[in-house]
Design a protein around this motif. Sequence first.
Motif: not given
Length: 313
Positions: A208, A246, A249-250, A252-255, A266, A268
Amino acid sequence: MRILLVDDVQIERMQLAIRLKQQGHTVEVASSGREALELYPEFNPELVLLDISMPDMNGFEVSQQIRTRFPEWIPIIFLSSHEEPAMIAKAIEAGGDDYLIKPVDKTVLSSKLVAMQRIAFMRRELNQKTAELAKVNKELEKLASEDGLTQVSNRRYSDARLAEMIAVHGRHGLPLTVILLDVDNFKPFNDNYGHIKGDQCLIAVAQALTQLFTRSGELVGRYGGEEFVVLLGHTDVKQAETEAKRITQALATLNFPHEYSPTASHVTVSQGIACIIPKGRELPDDFYTIADKALYQAKHQGKNCFVISGDSE
């Protein structure tokens, strides 16, 4: 062999070219020295047969140009009707390797070509070994600079790059940012999911980060354990804040699931950021110390956040 034949007399050039081709060689012909020099780089000959007496450039001048412009050594055999020892000596001084008297005897020519072909084969083998060695060295360099698990830069390489960046940014008075990231609650992740899943988590985080920072002057490395470092050249406090958001957020998107984390569902990270205009004399550890203190603050502020410490506002 690939043979470049240079002779301004058409009939002699054609006869010799036919004889060479009959012996299995690939032949490129040139009627002048200038034409030969134009053909040389693309044809990449393994042998040059070079007439001495030509109108635009004589063979000595052509040989000297070849030796000057094309540093890789290729045998040059001069062709001439002159038998004087002084002429032969001049040919060798001009960069030639051998000298044949015209008209060239077939047996002598064949013997010379056999000798030159042995040299050509040795050169091919040497070039192949050199290419293989360069490939191995490149792989070794990669292994020496890459973290074996996550495939990002290892600590040693990251330190070296940071030292270079400190010197450059100090010389030009530019802001430099170092981000230390620590995966939150990684021990309970390992304890409950197992170390194999833990490795997968670190790999995912590394990927990521790598996708985020791909520009020149940016580097992602593994600092140690579950900690990563991001180096950002020409980056002030405002830009550093943007990059930290960023990263958050990345992930969080990876989750990547972490049901044992009190921070989020998730995976962090907490981030400590050192943003400084260096003087050029600082050590990498100076930056790491500042970033680590900021990381400690981020952890105590609840994790999954970032703290910036710097002097480039």
